[in-house]
Design a protein around this motif. Structure first.
Motif, PDB file in Angstrom:
ATOM      1  N   ALA A   4      10.581   1.252   0.384  1.00 16.60           N
ATOM      2  CA  ALA A   4      11.235   0.195  -0.393  1.00 16.60           C
ATOM      3  C   ALA A   4      10.229  -0.866  -0.828  1.00 16.60           C
ATOM      4  O   ALA A   4      10.277  -1.372  -1.958  1.00 16.60           O
ATOM      5  CB  ALA A   4      12.351  -0.441   0.432  1.00 16.60           C
ATOM      6  N   PHE A   5       9.302  -1.198   0.060  1.00 11.82           N
ATOM      7  CA  PHE A   5       8.295  -2.214  -0.254  1.00 11.82           C
ATOM      8  C   PHE A   5       7.334  -1.718  -1.333  1.00 11.82           C
ATOM      9  O   PHE A   5       7.002  -2.454  -2.270  1.00 11.82           O
ATOM     10  CB  PHE A   5       7.527  -2.590   1.018  1.00 11.82           C
ATOM     11  CG  PHE A   5       6.466  -3.628   0.804  1.00 11.82           C
ATOM     12  CD1 PHE A   5       6.792  -4.967   0.719  1.00 11.82           C
ATOM     13  CD2 PHE A   5       5.133  -3.260   0.680  1.00 11.82           C
ATOM     14  CE1 PHE A   5       5.806  -5.931   0.509  1.00 11.82           C
ATOM     15  CE2 PHE A   5       4.145  -4.209   0.473  1.00 11.82           C
ATOM     16  CZ  PHE A   5       4.484  -5.552   0.388  1.00 11.82           C
ATOM     17  N   VAL A   6       6.881  -0.488  -1.204  1.00 11.31           N
ATOM     18  CA  VAL A   6       5.969   0.089  -2.192  1.00 11.31           C
ATOM     19  C   VAL A   6       6.619   0.105  -3.577  1.00 11.31           C
ATOM     20  O   VAL A   6       5.993  -0.249  -4.589  1.00 11.31           O
ATOM     21  CB  VAL A   6       5.541   1.508  -1.765  1.00 11.31           C
ATOM     22  CG1 VAL A   6       4.888   2.268  -2.915  1.00 11.31           C
ATOM     23  CG2 VAL A   6       4.594   1.445  -0.569  1.00 11.31           C
ATOM     24  N   LYS A   7       7.891   0.472  -3.615  1.00 16.99           N
ATOM     25  CA  LYS A   7       8.607   0.523  -4.888  1.00 16.99           C
ATOM     26  C   LYS A   7       8.797  -0.878  -5.471  1.00 16.99           C
ATOM     27  O   LYS A   7       8.602  -1.103  -6.677  1.00 16.99           O
ATOM     28  CB  LYS A   7       9.965   1.205  -4.699  1.00 16.99           C
ATOM     29  CG  LYS A   7      10.766   1.367  -5.975  1.00 16.99           C
ATOM     30  CD  LYS A   7      12.068   2.104  -5.707  1.00 16.99           C
ATOM     31  CE  LYS A   7      12.883   2.258  -6.988  1.00 16.99           C
ATOM     32  NZ  LYS A   7      14.170   2.985  -6.732  1.00 16.99           N
ATOM     33  N   LYS A  26      -4.587   2.761  -5.383  1.00 17.72           N
ATOM     34  CA  LYS A  26      -5.942   2.815  -4.848  1.00 17.72           C
ATOM     35  C   LYS A  26      -6.150   1.872  -3.655  1.00 17.72           C
ATOM     36  O   LYS A  26      -7.200   1.911  -3.016  1.00 17.72           O
ATOM     37  CB  LYS A  26      -6.965   2.531  -5.949  1.00 17.72           C
ATOM     38  CG  LYS A  26      -7.039   3.650  -6.984  1.00 17.72           C
ATOM     39  CD  LYS A  26      -8.173   3.462  -7.973  1.00 17.72           C
ATOM     40  CE  LYS A  26      -8.230   4.643  -8.931  1.00 17.72           C
ATOM     41  NZ  LYS A  26      -9.345   4.505  -9.927  1.00 17.72           N
ATOM     42  N   MET A  27      -5.164   1.039  -3.361  1.00 17.54           N
ATOM     43  CA  MET A  27      -5.218   0.229  -2.148  1.00 17.54           C
ATOM     44  C   MET A  27      -4.601   1.037  -1.012  1.00 17.54           C
ATOM     45  O   MET A  27      -3.774   1.922  -1.244  1.00 17.54           O
ATOM     46  CB  MET A  27      -4.451  -1.087  -2.334  1.00 17.54           C
ATOM     47  CG  MET A  27      -5.088  -2.012  -3.357  1.00 17.54           C
ATOM     48  SD  MET A  27      -4.489  -3.722  -3.291  1.00 17.54           S
ATOM     49  CE  MET A  27      -2.748  -3.530  -3.660  1.00 17.54           C
ATOM     50  N   PRO A  28      -4.985   0.765   0.254  1.00 23.02           N
ATOM     51  CA  PRO A  28      -4.368   1.474   1.370  1.00 23.02           C
ATOM     52  C   PRO A  28      -2.855   1.299   1.362  1.00 23.02           C
ATOM     53  O   PRO A  28      -2.352   0.213   1.065  1.00 23.02           O
ATOM     54  CB  PRO A  28      -4.992   0.801   2.605  1.00 23.02           C
ATOM     55  CG  PRO A  28      -6.271   0.216   2.108  1.00 23.02           C
ATOM     56  CD  PRO A  28      -6.002  -0.197   0.691  1.00 23.02           C
ATOM     57  N   GLY A  61       1.068  -3.623   7.786  1.00 23.13           N
ATOM     58  CA  GLY A  61      -0.373  -3.536   7.648  1.00 23.13           C
ATOM     59  C   GLY A  61      -0.808  -3.191   6.240  1.00 23.13           C
ATOM     60  O   GLY A  61      -0.387  -2.175   5.693  1.00 23.13           O
ATOM     61  N   PHE A  62      -1.638  -4.049   5.672  1.00 22.62           N
ATOM     62  CA  PHE A  62      -2.281  -3.748   4.391  1.00 22.62           C
ATOM     63  C   PHE A  62      -3.652  -3.092   4.610  1.00 22.62           C
ATOM     64  O   PHE A  62      -4.380  -2.849   3.661  1.00 22.62           O
ATOM     65  CB  PHE A  62      -2.506  -5.043   3.592  1.00 22.62           C
ATOM     66  CG  PHE A  62      -1.280  -5.566   2.892  1.00 22.62           C
ATOM     67  CD1 PHE A  62      -0.039  -4.976   3.024  1.00 22.62           C
ATOM     68  CD2 PHE A  62      -1.382  -6.675   2.062  1.00 22.62           C
ATOM     69  CE1 PHE A  62       1.080  -5.470   2.374  1.00 22.62           C
ATOM     70  CE2 PHE A  62      -0.268  -7.178   1.394  1.00 22.62           C
ATOM     71  CZ  PHE A  62       0.958  -6.584   1.553  1.00 22.62           C
ATOM     72  N   ALA A 115      -3.274  -8.726   6.774  1.00 25.00           N
ATOM     73  CA  ALA A 115      -4.145  -8.400   5.651  1.00 25.00           C
ATOM     74  C   ALA A 115      -5.559  -8.102   6.141  1.00 25.00           C
ATOM     75  O   ALA A 115      -5.993  -8.645   7.159  1.00 25.00           O
ATOM     76  CB  ALA A 115      -4.180  -9.570   4.664  1.00 25.00           C
ATOM     77  N   PRO A 116      -6.307  -7.259   5.404  1.00 31.07           N
ATOM     78  CA  PRO A 116      -7.677  -6.930   5.805  1.00 31.07           C
ATOM     79  C   PRO A 116      -8.705  -7.953   5.355  1.00 31.07           C
ATOM     80  O   PRO A 116      -9.904  -7.704   5.432  1.00 31.07           O
ATOM     81  CB  PRO A 116      -7.923  -5.579   5.136  1.00 31.07           C
ATOM     82  CG  PRO A 116      -7.087  -5.619   3.910  1.00 31.07           C
ATOM     83  CD  PRO A 116      -5.862  -6.415   4.272  1.00 31.07           C
TER      84      PRO A 116
END
Length: 292
Positions: free
Chosen positions: A161-164, A171-173, A139-140, A200-201
């Motif tokens: 791992a994905f964030v890195k 500033k995004m969720p 979820g984004f 995606a939102p």
């Protein structure tokens, strides 16, 4: 003391139906097929042997009946995560809240919630017309972080791992990853490609599209496509599955998302005449769900 849910928190219409869906508890089957397009409800319901009720309010169209002898409900959710928040919460209330006392029932009912959607593939080997089972939904949208227990149902190692890997913009969720119900994965695995699906939102910049407004990170999709962990990769984009997986996990329901691919983002190709693929997905899913 058992909590009594205030009228402002759970709105019940004068006819005894729940606020948005306009369904009464007795009109809900334990197996629920979720589709985005209200017009797609008829494509599912035409396979029903019997029909108990048809209910419509706003974009939420519902038919409950039987298919191959199994009682099912098909419900349209419209587009987006916010509508999934409404639908799953109200479906759970229909199943597990006593509308007379406004209290949660002591014995909980487990619903089976299967979303049948359309999607765009972001891996070159996934073709238009393929069915992708979202074994994990990403979820984004940030919705699940509004609910207590978010981390308990999420794959935090995959998240980190994905964030890195993507250098995620703070500033995004923060993205979250939730697995589908394992039994539903086993049920569908012989007819679907397994995937990690991003919800995606939005349809445009949140999925890397650039019309007039430039996305914050024009290279984000390239980073998403190259992400890999333990032999697993991200396969496709859609707009609802993460909230479905996350809310169902928190509530104790079984949930899964199956999407037919109607766009190939790598090949920059899209199919607008995708109804035959959707019809085949519906037939396949109904055959599978009738065996539960």
């Amino acid at each position: 003391m058992m909590r009594t849910i205030p009228a402002s928190e759970l709105i019940i219409n004068d006819d005894g139906s729940i606020f948005h869906l306009h369904l009464r508890p007795e009109q809900l089957a334990d197996t629920v097929i979720l589709v985005g397009d209200p017009g797609r409800v008829a494509l599912v319901a035409e396979h029903f042997d019997t029909t108990e009720c048809r209910v419509s309010n706003r974009e939420f169209n519902t038919v409950t009946g039987t298919c191959k002898g199994k009682r099912m409900t098909v419900l349209s959710t419209g587009i987006g995560i916010g509508n999934i928040d409404i639908c799953v919460t109200e479906l759970d209330a229909l199943a597990n809240v006593d509308f007379a006392t406004r209290q949660v029932k002591p014995e909980k009912k487990q619903l089976t919630l299967v979303r049948l959607g359309t999607s765009g593939a972001i891996q070159p080997d996934i073709k238009v017309g393929d069915f992708v089972f979202s074994r994990t939904s990403c979820g984004f949208d940030g919705l699940l972080s509004y609910y207590k227990g978010r981390d308990a149902v999420c794959d935090l190692d995959l998240e980190e791992a994905f964030v890195k890997h993507t250098g995620w913009y703070e500033k995004m969720p923060r993205p979250y990853f939730v697995d589908a119900d394992p039994a539903l994965f086993e049920l569908f695995r012989d007819v679907c490609v397994e995937g990690i699906t991003i919800a995606a939102p939005g349809f445009y910049a949140p999925q890397g599209r650039w019309v007039r407004l430039e996305p914050h990170d024009v290279h984000l999709n390239e980073k998403i496509e190259s992400f890999e962990l333990g032999g697993r990769r991200i396969t496709n984009f859609e707009m609802e599955g993460s909230a479905l997986a996350g809310l169902a996990a928190l509530m104790g329901h079984r949930a899964a998302t199956v999407c037919t691919i109607i766009a190939q983002r790598i090949a920059l190709d899209a199919c607008t005449d995708y109804k035959p693929f959707v019809k085949q997905m519906i037939r396949t899913a109904l055959d599978k769900l009738a065996t539960l």
